[in-house]
Design a protein around this motif. Structure first.
Motif, PDB file in Angstrom:
ATOM      1  N   THR A  80     -33.012  78.793  42.486  1.00 51.62           N
ATOM      2  CA  THR A  80     -32.180  76.967  42.201  1.00 51.62           C
ATOM      3  C   THR A  80     -32.006  76.620  40.375  1.00 51.62           C
ATOM      4  OG1 THR A  80     -31.758  76.272  44.479  1.00 51.62           O
ATOM      5  CG2 THR A  80     -31.009  74.738  42.390  1.00 51.62           C
TER       6      THR A  80
ATOM      7  N   SER B  29     -27.056  67.370  42.460  1.00 52.25           N
ATOM      8  CA  SER B  29     -28.363  67.871  42.902  1.00 52.25           C
ATOM      9  C   SER B  29     -28.943  67.577  43.363  1.00 52.25           C
ATOM     10  CB  SER B  29     -28.806  68.391  41.592  1.00 52.25           C
ATOM     11  OG  SER B  29     -29.723  69.295  42.276  1.00 52.25           O
ATOM     12  N   VAL B  30     -29.159  68.416  44.674  1.00 56.01           N
ATOM     13  CA  VAL B  30     -29.760  67.641  45.709  1.00 56.01           C
ATOM     14  C   VAL B  30     -30.933  68.455  46.726  1.00 56.01           C
ATOM     15  CG1 VAL B  30     -29.706  67.530  48.731  1.00 56.01           C
ATOM     16  CG2 VAL B  30     -28.021  66.549  47.259  1.00 56.01           C
ATOM     17  N   THR B  31     -32.198  67.640  46.668  1.00 56.51           N
ATOM     18  CA  THR B  31     -33.688  68.450  46.867  1.00 56.51           C
ATOM     19  C   THR B  31     -33.376  68.129  48.301  1.00 56.51           C
ATOM     20  OG1 THR B  31     -34.926  67.169  46.364  1.00 56.51           O
ATOM     21  CG2 THR B  31     -34.538  68.699  44.473  1.00 56.51           C
TER      22      THR B  31
ATOM     23  N   CYS C 110     -27.721  72.145  45.993  1.00 56.10           N
ATOM     24  CA  CYS C 110     -28.487  72.062  47.306  1.00 56.10           C
ATOM     25  C   CYS C 110     -30.074  72.842  46.520  1.00 56.10           C
ATOM     26  CB  CYS C 110     -27.496  72.388  48.235  1.00 56.10           C
ATOM     27  SG  CYS C 110     -29.541  72.151  50.289  1.00 56.10           S
TER      28      CYS C 110
ATOM     29  N   GLY D 250     -32.623  68.985  52.934  1.00 51.07           N
ATOM     30  CA  GLY D 250     -31.072  69.388  51.798  1.00 51.07           C
ATOM     31  C   GLY D 250     -30.309  69.432  52.452  1.00 51.07           C
ATOM     32  N   GLY D 251     -29.874  70.601  52.949  1.00 55.24           N
ATOM     33  CA  GLY D 251     -29.042  71.396  54.523  1.00 55.24           C
ATOM     34  C   GLY D 251     -28.419  70.942  54.437  1.00 55.24           C
TER      35      GLY D 251
ATOM     36  N   ALA E 103     -26.063  68.612  52.570  1.00 62.91           N
ATOM     37  CA  ALA E 103     -24.980  69.958  51.919  1.00 62.91           C
ATOM     38  C   ALA E 103     -24.426  70.048  53.038  1.00 62.91           C
ATOM     39  CB  ALA E 103     -25.224  71.586  51.745  1.00 62.91           C
TER      40      ALA E 103
ATOM     41  N   VAL F  33     -19.728  73.442  47.561  1.00 65.78           N
ATOM     42  CA  VAL F  33     -21.362  73.400  47.733  1.00 65.78           C
ATOM     43  C   VAL F  33     -22.244  74.714  47.502  1.00 65.78           C
ATOM     44  CG1 VAL F  33     -23.462  73.442  49.218  1.00 65.78           C
ATOM     45  CG2 VAL F  33     -21.955  71.919  49.698  1.00 65.78           C
TER      46      VAL F  33
ATOM     47  N   MET G 241     -25.274  76.894  47.275  1.00 64.11           N
ATOM     48  CA  MET G 241     -26.623  77.413  47.224  1.00 64.11           C
ATOM     49  C   MET G 241     -27.414  78.356  46.830  1.00 64.11           C
ATOM     50  SD  MET G 241     -27.542  75.744  51.068  1.00 64.11           S
ATOM     51  CE  MET G 241     -25.760  75.171  51.764  1.00 64.11           C
TER      52      MET G 241
END
Length: 289
Positions: free
Chosen positions: A89, A131-133, A162, A179-180, A183, A193, A195
């Motif tokens: 990522t 931005s997602v963790t 993600c 995180g998913g 998303a 999204v 990934m």
């Protein structure tokens, strides 16, 4: 759809493979303790001349996750290289620097952003992308807690990057959101999204490059076995890469693939795979040598 072959012992097919691309959470540990049987299986494969590359959807760089494996008692002999969704990522994030990025996730994941020269936005109203963790607090929150906050991002057509495509993982005896799951919610709301982790191609490209370094020669993809418990991440990813897969059916799926005698029921394992329109060559309740 062809049912997976029951494979209670990795040693039965070990000579057919040079490389194992092995999932981490759900196969060799549950977030609280490692599983010695699985670790021994990987160590034995390495000892016989094979090469284990761990391939994880952790949103942090692999160099930062090694300490977690050590703390959980995963022996270094169980793996030779390690790649994460975070590793894959970072390239996506670097292309979007300086942002600003609206960062969603716990403080422990901030190592993902080190050295990328990203600026941070307060929320979706002043962000260039998301931005997602993971969730800020996966012990108390669910993805629905984020719906209202995500509406402005959808309205502004912001991309969501993600870093952890996993929807859920097992932590001890509990199931927590990843995180998913955020998303998925964002995409269902009409958002875009991106990934790079499993089941998507970039993380496999990284893993196979590491395998080639270990072998000192090009990788024969027919001699690569993927191992994992996530149907929509590990199994689907292996299938899309045309790689053999050993589905560990007892991870996040509990006893769903266990027959009345306590052993794997290939038909039940096949149902789990069929639900996501994918397949695996082998299935087992746990990884064992």
């Amino acid at each position: 759809m062809t049912l997976p072959h029951a494979l209670p012992h990795l040693s039965a097919v070990a000579d057919d493979y040079d490389i194992l691309l092995c999932d981490v959470w759900g196969v060799i540990h549950n977030g609280r303790e490692s599983w010695p049987t699985a670790c021994t299986a990987l160590a034995d494969f390495n000892a016989k001349g094979g090469h284990v590359v761990l391939i994880s959807n952790s949103p942090r760089p692999s160099s930062d996750v090694v300490a977690q494996l050590d703390a959980l008692g995963v022996p270094r002999s169980a793996w030779k290289a390690f790649v994460t969704s975070g590793d894959a990522t970072r390239a996506e994030l670097a292309r979007r620097a300086p942002g600003p990025a609206w960062i969603i996730g716990p403080d422990r994941d901030f190592v993902l952003y080190e050295g990328l020269n990203l600026t941070s936005a307060h929320d979706a109203t002043d962000a260039a992308f998301l931005s997602v963790t993971g969730l800020f607090d996966d012990a108390t929150e669910t993805p629905e807690d984020y719906r209202e906050r995500l509406i402005p991002a959808v309205e502004r057509d912001l991309e969501l990057i993600c870093a952890n495509p996993d929807r859920i993982v097992q932590k001890g005896d509990s199931i927590i959101y990843c995180g998913g799951a955020i998303a998925d919610l964002y995409e269902s709301m009409g958002g875009r999204v991106v990934m790079a982790g499993k089941p998507f191609g970039p993380i496999y490209e990284l893993a196979l490059r590491e395998a080639q370094k270990l072998m000192g020669r090009p990788v024969d993809r027919s001699r690569v076995l993927c191992i994992g418990d996530g149907v929509i991440t590990d199994v689907l990813g292996a299938a899309e890469q045309a790689l053999d897969c050993l589905f560990i059916a007892q991870g996040i799926h509990g006893d769903a693939a266990k027959g009345p005698d306590g052993t794997l029921d290939p038909a039940l394992a096949g149902e789990l795979l069929r639900a996501e329109t994918t397949f695996a060559r082998y299935a087992a309740l746990e990884l064992a040598w």
